[in-house]
Every structure is written in C-alpha cells, then in structure tokens.
Write a protein that holds these residues in place. Structure first.
Motif: not given
Ligand SMILES: Cc1ncc(COP(=O)(O)O)c(C=O)c1O
Length: 368
Positions: A179-192
């Motif tokens: 299922q495509v996550a629409e509310e949450h993200i796993r990680a952002a560029r510059g993060g971990t």
C-alpha cells in the motif's frame, strides 16, 4: 590482519536441533560475539561467549540519543556442508557509512568480517538445510556511554548474533500486496534513510501496522518532499518490470537504503537478458503503467526475502493488480540465479561468495 578472539565456554553443548517450522528472527543461536570501543583506546576485548542479555547502563546513549546501527546478512549452507557468506565486504562498507552518519566510530572491515566468520564457524550446526532457509547474521553497534549530554558517545559495543531463518515470507514466492504510504514518510534526504539505523524502522512502524490492518503486507514509501517518487517497499528496495523485460528501480536518492541485493541485481539482471535502469519513478506513472499492462511485474529486493513479487498496489483507495496475476517470471529467474550463487549451486563469476570452512562433514549435521 587478525584479532585474537577469546572463546568462552557455553553451558549447553548438546547437538543442535532446529525448531520446525523455522520462522524469521525468533530463535537465536547459543553464542554471540562482542567487543568494546573506547575513545583513545579503539576496539578491544573481542570475545565469543554465551548468548545473553546485554549489560547496559540505563543512562547509555543508545537509549536516549539512539546512536545505533546494524546490518543484516546471511550464511548459506552449501551441498558440501560448508557455508557461504554473500558479499560481507559490502555489509562492512555499509556498516561504516551508517557509523559515519550516526557519528559512531569506524569498525575496520576485516574486524567486521572476522567476527562474523569466527562466530558462524562455531555455530555452523545452526545453518538450516531446507530450501530458502539460511543462518541470518545480525551485526550491531550501540553507544554504551552513560550520559544525557547530546553529543557522540565515547564508548560503544559491537556485537553479532545469529538466527536460523526460514523463508522470510510464510507464503514463499507468492506475490504480496503493498500500500502506498500517503500520510507517513520513511526518511528524508539529508536525514538518516541511507543509514541502517533503528530509528528509521521505528519511524516506519505506524504506517506498516496501519497498512497491515487494511490487508497489505508492506508499505510502498514515497519521497518526503513531493510525496510523488517511489522509494522503497517496506524494508526492501523495489523494482518494476516493463514489457516482461526491462527493469526499472528508483535511483538512490539519499533517503533510500542502498541494498546489497539491489546492487547485486543491478549487476546480475543484465547478464540474464534483463536491462536495468535507475530513475525517479513517479507513482502516478507507475500505477497508470500497471493498469495499462505495460508494467508486467513488480518486486521487492532484500537480504531477508531475496526477491518477492508484488501482486497488488493499493493507492488512494484503489487496488491495482500487477501483471494480471502472472507468475512473475522475471522475478523468478532473478531469484533463482541469485540464490543459486548464494547457496553455491552455480558458479559465481562476480566473486560475491566467501566460503567458510567447517570441521563437520555434511552427513554428520543434525537437521530437524
Ligand atoms: C530499509 C531497507 N531497504 C532495503 C533493504 C535491502 O537491503 P539488502 O539488500 O542489503 O538487504 C533493507 C534491508 O537491509 C532495508 O532495511
């Protein structure tokens, strides 16, 4: 290179009988490796002894600042009774990249690999012989210095534990639903996101549980900025097959974990006649191409599962069936070719495998 590892006795020396059926990551072997680091002294006191709870100060940085990294790799039982490691040098490299990102000390690659080899050699009886089963290897580094100051710790422990594992998914090579996550993200560029650090997994659990409750096995993560580009599927990398031949996978964005299975498939698939491209993959295009039948297969890639076909993609309340329920022939070819190398059933022209010699001939091993 070489370190002298102290070997401590264990209480239970009876022959190993593996539980049946084998799940993933629930049973641990009788021994573990550990060593310590102190700033100014470096890594010291490597020991293999009984598997046991860690002796951790409640003030340890791991519990407060979350300084921790880990790896996942496997030992595969060969037909001749010896064991194969698969690209442990690549895990060592990633472990050190993760360490640098988390302001943790480097661990020389030879130390990373020797600790695994010594432990696996002692615990080789735990390597299961069933198809798709293996001895999962989990190296970990945690900050052990007791302080609430927000800064890099000065003391660490590196340990390795082993877990005999059946195939990652109980359903075997059956396609899964994501299922495509629409509310949450796993990680952002510059993060971990490109580091293998527990916080990334903690951050993903709410979305994973929510999608499970809706009948999906994994989450398909989108990028954090535009919420548009496909990144990963659960704790695996992801790829799509166009017209039964051409494979596309998200390019490493800085927030994607650079998978060793992914990297291996990038090298292997073209040799099997499947060209691979790395690109930014817009979820709307992916879903449209699935519906139009241009995408004939989708699959996940990772050490634990190796290759898992995706049969269904849930996106904005709609389900999109991939490949009209075909048997995922390209994913299957790749799975077979890669696992044949891992288990030593096929030649390894890439130099990926590393054989661990063990003392006991194959017929003498205890298999449940
Ligand atoms: C977030 C994430 N992505 C991808 C992977 C696949 O990486 P690998 O093929 O090295 O197991 C893993 C597993 O380690 C993972 O945890």
């Amino acid at each position: 290179m070489g370190m002298t590892i102290r070997i401590d006795p264990i209480a239970d020396e009876t022959p190993v009988v593996l539980p049946e059926p084998l799940s993933f990551g629930r049973v641990f072997t009788r021994r573990m490796f550990s060593e310590r680091f102190e700033a100014g002294r470096g890594w010291h006191d490597p020991v293999i002894g009984p598997y046991r709870p860690l002796n951790l100060d409640p003030g340890a940085q791991i519990l407060h600042a979350g300084q921790a990294i880990f790896e996942g790799t496997k030992a595969y039982l060969r037909a001749d009774g010896r064991l194969n490691l698969f690209r442990p040098d690549a895990n060592a490299l990633r472990f050190n990249r993760s360490a640098a990102r988390m302001a943790m000390p480097a661990l020389p690659s030879w130390r990373f690999i020797e600790s695994i080899e010594a432990l696996v050699r002692l615990e080789h009886e735990w390597a299961p012989s069933a198809a798709g089963a293996s001895l999962y290897i989990r190296p970990v580094m945690i900050a052990t210095e007791a302080t609430f100051e927000v800064r890099a710790a000065r003391e660490y422990t590196h340990f390795v534990v082993l877990s005999p594992a059946g195939p990652f998914f109980a359903s075997g090579f059956e396609p899964i639903a994501v299922q495509v996550a629409e509310e949450h993200i796993r990680a952002a560029r510059g993060g971990t996101g490109a580091a293998k650090t527990p916080g990334n997994y903690a951050a993903s659990l709410a979305a994973i549980e929510a999608s499970r409750a809706r009948g999906y096995q994994q989450v398909l993560w989108l990028d954090a900025v535009e919420r548009r580009f496909v990144e990963e599927a659960g704790a695996m990398n992801v790829a799509f097959v166009y017209d039964g031949r051409e494979i596309v996978t998200p390019s490493l964005s800085g927030s994607i974990l650079p998978g060793i299975t992914r990297d291996s498939i990038l090298q292997l698939a073209p040799d099997l006649g499947f060209p691979v491209h790395e690109a930014r993959l817009d979820i709307d295009t992916i879903v449209a191409d699935v519906d139009a039948g241009r995408i004939t297969e989708a699959f996940c890639m990772g050490t634990a599962a190796v290759v898992v076909p995706i049969g269904r993609i849930g996106h904005r309340g709609l389900d999109h069936r991939v490949g009209g329920g075909n048997a995922a022939p390209v994913a299957r070819r790749i799975y077979d070719a890669l696992t044949n190398i891992q288990y030593g059933r096929a030649d390894d022209p890439y130099g990926w495998t590393r054989v661990i010699e063990v003392n006991v001939p194959a017929p003498a091993r205890a298999v449940a």
